[in-house]
Design a protein around this motif. Structure first.
Motif, short mmCIF file in Angstrom:
data_model
loop_
_atom_site.label_atom_id
_atom_site.label_comp_id
_atom_site.label_asym_id
_atom_site.label_seq_id
_atom_site.Cartn_x
_atom_site.Cartn_y
_atom_site.Cartn_z
N ILE A 37 0.84 -1.20 0.00
CA ILE A 37 0.00 0.00 0.00
C ILE A 37 0.87 1.25 0.00
N MET A 38 0.66 2.10 -1.01
CA MET A 38 1.39 3.35 -1.14
C MET A 38 0.39 4.51 -1.06
N PRO A 39 0.50 5.40 -0.08
CA PRO A 39 -0.36 6.59 -0.08
C PRO A 39 -0.22 7.33 -1.41
N ALA A 40 -1.34 7.75 -1.97
CA ALA A 40 -1.31 8.34 -3.31
C ALA A 40 -0.36 9.52 -3.42
N ALA A 41 -0.22 10.28 -2.34
CA ALA A 41 0.62 11.47 -2.38
C ALA A 41 2.10 11.13 -2.57
N GLU A 42 2.50 9.90 -2.25
CA GLU A 42 3.91 9.53 -2.35
C GLU A 42 4.32 9.10 -3.75
N ALA A 43 3.34 8.87 -4.63
CA ALA A 43 3.64 8.33 -5.96
C ALA A 43 4.49 9.28 -6.80
N ALA A 44 4.18 10.56 -6.74
CA ALA A 44 4.84 11.53 -7.63
C ALA A 44 6.33 11.64 -7.36
N ASP A 45 6.74 11.47 -6.11
CA ASP A 45 8.15 11.65 -5.76
C ASP A 45 8.89 10.34 -5.52
N TYR A 46 8.26 9.22 -5.86
CA TYR A 46 8.94 7.94 -5.66
C TYR A 46 10.13 7.85 -6.61
N ARG A 47 11.15 7.06 -6.25
CA ARG A 47 12.41 7.10 -7.00
C ARG A 47 12.34 6.47 -8.38
N PHE A 48 11.31 5.69 -8.67
CA PHE A 48 11.03 5.27 -10.03
C PHE A 48 9.53 5.32 -10.24
N ASN A 49 9.10 5.20 -11.48
CA ASN A 49 7.68 5.30 -11.80
C ASN A 49 6.93 4.14 -11.17
N PRO A 50 6.08 4.39 -10.17
CA PRO A 50 5.40 3.29 -9.48
C PRO A 50 4.32 2.62 -10.32
N PHE A 51 4.03 3.19 -11.50
CA PHE A 51 3.00 2.62 -12.38
C PHE A 51 3.61 1.87 -13.56
N ASP A 52 4.90 1.63 -13.51
CA ASP A 52 5.62 0.92 -14.57
C ASP A 52 5.49 -0.58 -14.33
N LEU A 53 4.84 -1.29 -15.25
CA LEU A 53 4.57 -2.72 -15.09
C LEU A 53 5.83 -3.58 -15.18
N THR A 54 6.94 -3.02 -15.60
CA THR A 54 8.18 -3.80 -15.67
C THR A 54 8.96 -3.74 -14.36
N LYS A 55 8.40 -3.11 -13.33
CA LYS A 55 9.12 -2.95 -12.07
C LYS A 55 8.26 -3.40 -10.88
N VAL A 56 8.94 -3.82 -9.81
CA VAL A 56 8.28 -4.15 -8.54
C VAL A 56 8.57 -3.04 -7.54
N TRP A 57 7.71 -2.95 -6.52
CA TRP A 57 7.98 -2.07 -5.39
C TRP A 57 8.78 -2.86 -4.36
N PRO A 58 9.96 -2.41 -3.98
CA PRO A 58 10.71 -3.14 -2.94
C PRO A 58 9.89 -3.26 -1.66
N HIS A 59 9.94 -4.43 -1.07
CA HIS A 59 9.18 -4.67 0.17
C HIS A 59 9.71 -3.83 1.32
N ALA A 60 10.97 -3.42 1.24
CA ALA A 60 11.52 -2.56 2.29
C ALA A 60 10.83 -1.21 2.30
N ASP A 61 10.37 -0.76 1.13
CA ASP A 61 9.66 0.52 1.06
C ASP A 61 8.18 0.36 1.42
N TYR A 62 7.57 -0.70 0.89
CA TYR A 62 6.14 -0.95 1.12
C TYR A 62 5.95 -2.42 1.48
N PRO A 63 5.97 -2.72 2.77
CA PRO A 63 5.89 -4.11 3.24
C PRO A 63 4.55 -4.76 2.86
N LEU A 64 4.57 -6.07 2.79
CA LEU A 64 3.35 -6.82 2.54
C LEU A 64 2.42 -6.74 3.75
N GLN A 65 1.15 -6.48 3.49
CA GLN A 65 0.14 -6.46 4.54
C GLN A 65 -0.93 -7.49 4.21
N ARG A 66 -1.20 -8.39 5.15
CA ARG A 66 -2.13 -9.49 4.90
C ARG A 66 -3.57 -8.98 4.82
#
Length: 484
Positions: free
Chosen positions: A262-291
């Motif tokens: 889960i990424m708060p929408a406000a954080e998307a614009a300044d994330y270090r890579f494009n969070p909407f790029d389907l060729t990339k994953v979000w590191p779990h260290a940045d956004y941990p898995l939540q059950r």
């Protein structure tokens, strides 16, 4: 129990289903044999166009049960309370081959899930990998053409496969997944599933979050080597279908635990890579898995054609609290999937039992078309607004609005700090053990060495080297060894 009477399509009893009517004993057939003509004509029309991709698939019914409170992030009713269960249907599939293809092949697996919620059907269309080969839908037809059968040779050609990848460096990350140890799952039960795309969740307060879905198999990951897969295909080309069917029939109900990032929408614009790029994953260290909950499959379809082949999944089937993101590939699929089903199954495919809502009733002004079965009564109007108490809009948005700005045109997505095509592929490679690296390199070299053009080989090797110098060097050496 008395024997039922065989009838024609119109309900008339059939006197003889073993012999056609003829002009005398041994004579020519008669055009008046309505039963014969009806059977042959219907037989000619039994098949419908197969899916262009994901043609070969298996399905099962089950349920999703909420185990953790996520109401702070989404107002979706089916996720509203711990313990709540929602009926589901899932379709697993391979991607590139035709309906008659084998199951145990090196190919991504589709992981398409339909939730029959009380607010309408929610379709989550993903794969068994968290990333994909391309990031813009305008390239999708070309990508699939390169992976499907060549128009001249009639078979998949390594030259075409690798030539497209050579000109699409963003594929490097997914190639590293595909040719790694998880490239050939041992069964559908023993693989993870991912929403892959980025989606939006919205809570009751109107706050927006971007999410990624992760379905972790509770059976454990099991995969096949290329040699094991070839042996299995020779024994049972339908191996994954057989395994899923028999497991559920035995009462061994496969299950997955759903987690989200889960990424708060406000954080998307300044994330270090494009969070909407389907060729990339979000590191779990940045956004941990939540059950969130668990998916359980407990019932096989009674008829594969009616319930698996005719199952239609459209990622634009959202419910309140869940919506799209600026993910370009998702945006393209919002149109393409629904349009594919209208072509294959007809405009009224949503009336088929497997696709129709189950926990609510669809109410709209859609009428007519082929196979229309829900046209209303003499009291129902086919326009809106009206003065006859017909269904009306709610004025409540399903998800939060997305801000847009700038000029229209064909734009490349602006680069972020780490928005290259190779960084995450290199990270994935460096996470592997030495044995895993060796198998990855061998799998890639086994395919790449079949390419006839040296420049195509060199371009692909350069992509692997850009991800990690050792990665590129080892692939180059392995290809050269196989060509000697």
């Amino acid at each position: 129990m008395s024997q039922r009477v065989l009838t024609t399509e119109s309900g008339a009893p059939v006197a003889d289903n073993q012999n056609s009517a003829t002009a005398g004993v041994g004579g020519p057939l008669l055009l008046q044999d309505q039963h014969l003509l009806e059977k042959l004509a219907r037989f000619n029309r039994e098949r419908i166009p197969e899916r262009v991709v994901h043609a070969r698939g298996s399905g099962a019914y089950g349920y999703f049960e909420v185990t953790d409170d996520v109401t702070g992030f989404t107002k979706a009713a089916f996720l509203s309370e711990v313990g709540k269960r929602t009926e589901t249907f899932i379709r697993f599939s391979t991607v590139a081959d035709s309906l008659g293809g084998a199951d145990a092949v090196r190919d991504p697996r589709g992981f398409a899930l339909k939730f029959y919620t009380e607010e309408g059907n929610y379709d989550l269309v993903g794969n068994n990998t968290p990333v994909f080969f391309i990031k813009d839908p305008i390239k999708f037809p070309d990508f699939i053409h390169s992976q499907k059968r060549d128009p001249f040779t009639g078979k998949q050609e390594p030259d075409n496969v690798w030539d497209f990848w050579a000109h699409s460096p963003e594929s490097t990350h997914q190639i590293t997944w595909l040719f790694g140890d998880r490239g050939i799952p041992a069964s559908y039960r023993h693989m993870h599933g991912f929403g892959s795309h980025t989606y939006q969740w919205t809570n009751e307060a109107g706050e927006a979050f971007f999410v990624k879905y992760h379905f972790k198999t509770n059976q454990g990951i099991r995969s096949l080597s290329a040699e094991q897969a070839a042996e299995l295909v020779g024994k049972d080309a339908n191996s994954h279908q057989t395994d899923l069917l028999q497991a559920i029939e035995r009462g061994v109900n496969p299950s997955w635990t759903l987690y989200v990032q889960i990424m708060p929408a406000a954080e998307a614009a300044d994330y270090r890579f494009n969070p909407f790029d389907l060729t990339k994953v979000w590191p779990h260290a940045d956004y941990p898995l939540q059950r969130v909950g668990r998916l359980v499959l407990d019932r096989n379809p009674d008829n594969v054609f009616a319930e698996v082949e005719q199952a239609a999944f459209s990622p634009n089937n959202f419910v309140p609290g869940i919506g799209p993101s600026p993910d370009k590939m998702l945006q393209g699929r919002l149109f393409a999937y629904a349009d594919a089903h209208r072509y294959r199954l007809g405009v009224n495919h949503t009336l088929l039992p497997v696709n129709a809502p189950r926990a609510t009733t669809a109410q709209n002004y859609g009428r007519d078309g082929f196979m229309a079965t829900r046209n209303g009564s003499r009291h129902d109007k086919n326009y809106e607004p009206n003065s006859y108490q017909g269904p009306a809009q709610t004025d409540a948005a399903l998800s939060a609005p997305l801000a847009i700005h700038g000029w229209t045109g064909t734009h490349e997505t602006p680069a972020h700090v780490k928005d290259d095509d190779f960084f995450q592929a290199g990270e994935l490679y460096r996470l592997m053990s030495e044995d895993e690296k060796g198998r990855l390199v061998a799998n890639i070299a086994g395919s790449l060495s079949q390419v006839s053009r040296e420049d195509v080989v060199e371009k692909n090797v350069a992509h692997f080297a850009a991800a990690d110098p050792e990665y590129g060097r080892r692939v180059a050496e392995a290809v050269a060894a196989l060509r000697d």
